[in-house]
Design a protein around this motif. Structure first.
Motif, PDB file in Angstrom:
ATOM      1  N   ALA A 107       0.817  -1.213   0.000  1.00 48.46           N
ATOM      2  CA  ALA A 107       0.000   0.000   0.000  1.00 48.46           C
ATOM      3  C   ALA A 107       0.850   1.262   0.000  1.00 48.46           C
ATOM      4  O   ALA A 107       0.889   2.018   0.975  1.00 48.46           O
ATOM      5  CB  ALA A 107      -0.959  -0.005   1.206  1.00 48.46           C
ATOM      6  N   ALA A 108       1.541   1.505  -1.118  1.00 50.98           N
ATOM      7  CA  ALA A 108       2.381   2.698  -1.234  1.00 50.98           C
ATOM      8  C   ALA A 108       1.564   3.966  -1.009  1.00 50.98           C
ATOM      9  O   ALA A 108       0.476   4.137  -1.564  1.00 50.98           O
ATOM     10  CB  ALA A 108       3.027   2.744  -2.617  1.00 50.98           C
ATOM     11  N   ALA A 109       2.084   4.838  -0.161  1.00 49.83           N
ATOM     12  CA  ALA A 109       1.400   6.076   0.198  1.00 49.83           C
ATOM     13  C   ALA A 109       1.479   7.096  -0.945  1.00 49.83           C
ATOM     14  O   ALA A 109       2.314   6.977  -1.845  1.00 49.83           O
ATOM     15  CB  ALA A 109       2.029   6.654   1.463  1.00 49.83           C
ATOM     16  N   PRO A 110       0.625   8.129  -0.903  1.00 52.61           N
ATOM     17  CA  PRO A 110       0.645   9.148  -1.964  1.00 52.61           C
ATOM     18  C   PRO A 110       2.018   9.791  -2.175  1.00 52.61           C
ATOM     19  O   PRO A 110       2.395  10.088  -3.307  1.00 52.61           O
ATOM     20  CB  PRO A 110      -0.389  10.171  -1.482  1.00 52.61           C
ATOM     21  CG  PRO A 110      -1.352   9.376  -0.646  1.00 52.61           C
ATOM     22  CD  PRO A 110      -0.505   8.353   0.043  1.00 52.61           C
ATOM     23  N   GLU A 111       2.782   9.990  -1.092  1.00 50.70           N
ATOM     24  CA  GLU A 111       4.090  10.625  -1.261  1.00 50.70           C
ATOM     25  C   GLU A 111       5.074   9.727  -2.014  1.00 50.70           C
ATOM     26  O   GLU A 111       5.975  10.212  -2.708  1.00 50.70           O
ATOM     27  CB  GLU A 111       4.690  11.047   0.078  1.00 50.70           C
ATOM     28  CG  GLU A 111       4.770   9.964   1.135  1.00 50.70           C
ATOM     29  CD  GLU A 111       3.560   9.963   2.050  1.00 50.70           C
ATOM     30  OE1 GLU A 111       3.742   9.756   3.263  1.00 50.70           O
ATOM     31  OE2 GLU A 111       2.436  10.169   1.555  1.00 50.70           O
ATOM     32  N   VAL A 112       4.896   8.419  -1.881  1.00 54.97           N
ATOM     33  CA  VAL A 112       5.716   7.496  -2.660  1.00 54.97           C
ATOM     34  C   VAL A 112       5.307   7.544  -4.130  1.00 54.97           C
ATOM     35  O   VAL A 112       6.152   7.655  -5.024  1.00 54.97           O
ATOM     36  CB  VAL A 112       5.594   6.064  -2.108  1.00 54.97           C
ATOM     37  CG1 VAL A 112       6.222   5.048  -3.074  1.00 54.97           C
ATOM     38  CG2 VAL A 112       6.258   5.966  -0.740  1.00 54.97           C
TER      39      VAL A 112
END
Length: 432
Positions: free
Chosen positions: A326-331
């Motif tokens: 679940a890569a975050a938006p900043e990633v």
């Protein structure tokens, strides 16, 4: 970086017969001793073993050592050229009298379907052509090293590998050739059976080259050598043979290659600190390891990565495993938005741009990020280098083709197409 323009259309592959250079002694045991894996798969220890196996092992040409070490590109290339000339003079290598193509079959030891392809001189397509599409980035220094070697030896020492569009006529011609006895064969150290047929029959050559001309291909292996061939062609002012590259051309799909992952190791990175930093951009959780020792970690990692229900990356210090999902938006924001959708969601892209560059602030250099071609190698390197292994899933061949046809590039060393042709069985002098 602006929006990418997908490659244009145009003619397909131009595959030419050539006068090959091969070892005079074609005994299977001798061929096994004098051949090697591709240069970029040979470790320093592996190079030493290969060189010790036979004084004429091909590794002395593809990875020449000046005074017992890798010298600069020009000195190494000059040594390779001198060695090649001596082998020709001594009759170790012999040149075919007539041009031919070579049918090449690779049968894995695990019983997986064989890979079958055609070994020929593939014309370097003009800029903008879709005939041959790369899918990975390259290192300028590595390209220059291969270019210097090609220029000095005037010989394609090992083939690149291309995966072409399915074409029934190619498969039909291949099957017809395979009904005859092979010209040479050997079994390598991994148990892969390599069988090659030299084909100089005019009708068969015409059928094979015409069928292949109706296809286009993606570079499966050899991006640096392909770029080196292009660079060399630019310096040769139309010299004979410099407008082509030795390539094994295999189908995309049945009868072709499969894709294995290539992992990363970041040296000198404490595991706990790496996991804390990764948690700023991913959901992290431990992965149970049943038992102790490297074998247990390898088994647990292989099971998790091979589970189609799982998603994400794995981190390990050789003893522990942590999954990142679940890569975050900043990633995701670190992934260039102008790239095509086929590219942005790849695990290797999220690892390269989000994890390594943003969360761990590591540059993509050979010293900062070490490449590992297998789980065991990645985990052992993490232990040896006091670092963290980033374990990835392989993209599918369809993913790779979609990226290439969209005009994009994966990070360097994103894919490991297998099985690999054996280096040293068939060489291609540029001049007739």
């Amino acid at each position: 970086m602006g929006p990418r323009t997908p490659p244009g259309s145009g003619p397909g592959l131009e595959v030419r017969p050539f006068r090959a250079l091969t070892y005079r002694n074609r005994d299977p045991g001798h061929l096994a001793r004098v051949s090697s894996p591709a240069y970029d798969l040979v470790t320093p220890a592996g190079r030493a073993r290969l060189a010790d196996a036979d004084p004429h092992n091909i590794v002395r040409l593809i990875l020449p050592q000046v005074d017992g070490r890798q010298g600069d590109a020009d000195a190494s290339a000059d040594l390779a050229a001198t060695t090649l000339r001596s082998w020709l003079t001594d009759g170790v290598l012999v040149r075919d009298a007539a041009a031919a193509l070579w049918l090449y079959e690779l049968q894995p030891a695990d019983g997986a379907p064989a890979t079958v392809g055609w070994l020929g001189a593939v014309a370097l397509p003009p800029a903008g052509s879709a005939a041959v599409l790369p899918h990975e980035d390259t290192y300028p220094a590595a390209v220059e090293g291969r270019r210097a070697l090609l220029a000095a030896t005037r010989t394609d020492l090992e083939p690149i590998v291309l995966a072409h569009d399915p074409e029934p006529d190619v498969a039909e011609v291949s099957a017809r050739v395979q009904r005859s006895a092979p010209t040479m064969e050997l079994r390598d150290g991994d148990g892969v059976l390599h069988r090659l047929w030299r084909v100089d029959d005019v009708a068969t050559l015409k059928a094979a080259t015409q069928a292949l001309s109706r296809t286009r291909a993606v570079i499966a292996d050899g991006h640096h050598r392909f770029a080196a061939a292009r660079a060399n062609a630019g310096t040769q002012d139309g010299a004979a043979g410099s407008d082509a590259v030795l390539a094994l051309v295999t189908p995309m799909g049945p009868g072709g290659l499969r894709v294995d992952p290539i992992h990363r190791v970041v040296p000198d990175l404490p595991f706990d600190a790496a996991v804390v930093a990764a948690a700023r951009g991913f959901v992290t959780a431990g992965v149970p390891v049943d038992g102790a020792g490297p074998g247990a970690v390898v088994a647990a990692a292989r099971a998790w990565l091979g589970d189609p229900a799982e998603r994400g990356l794995l981190l390990s210090d050789g003893a522990r495993l942590v999954r990142l999902t679940a890569a975050a938006p900043e990633v995701r924001a670190a992934v260039p938005a102008e790239e095509p959708p086929a590219w942005r969601d790849l695990d290797v892209v999220l690892a390269h741009h989000g994890l390594l560059q943003v969360l761990w602030a590591r540059p993509d250099t050979v010293d900062a990020v070490v490449i590992a071609h297998g789980l065991e190698e990645a985990l052992a390197t993490a232990v040896e280098r006091a670092g963290v292994a980033v374990l990835l899933r392989a993209p599918s061949p369809t993913d790779v083709a979609a990226v290439a046809r969209a005009g994009a590039r994966m990070p360097r060393k994103s894919t490991l197409f297998v099985p690999k042709p054996r280096t040293g069985l068939v060489l291609r002098p540029l001049a007739d």
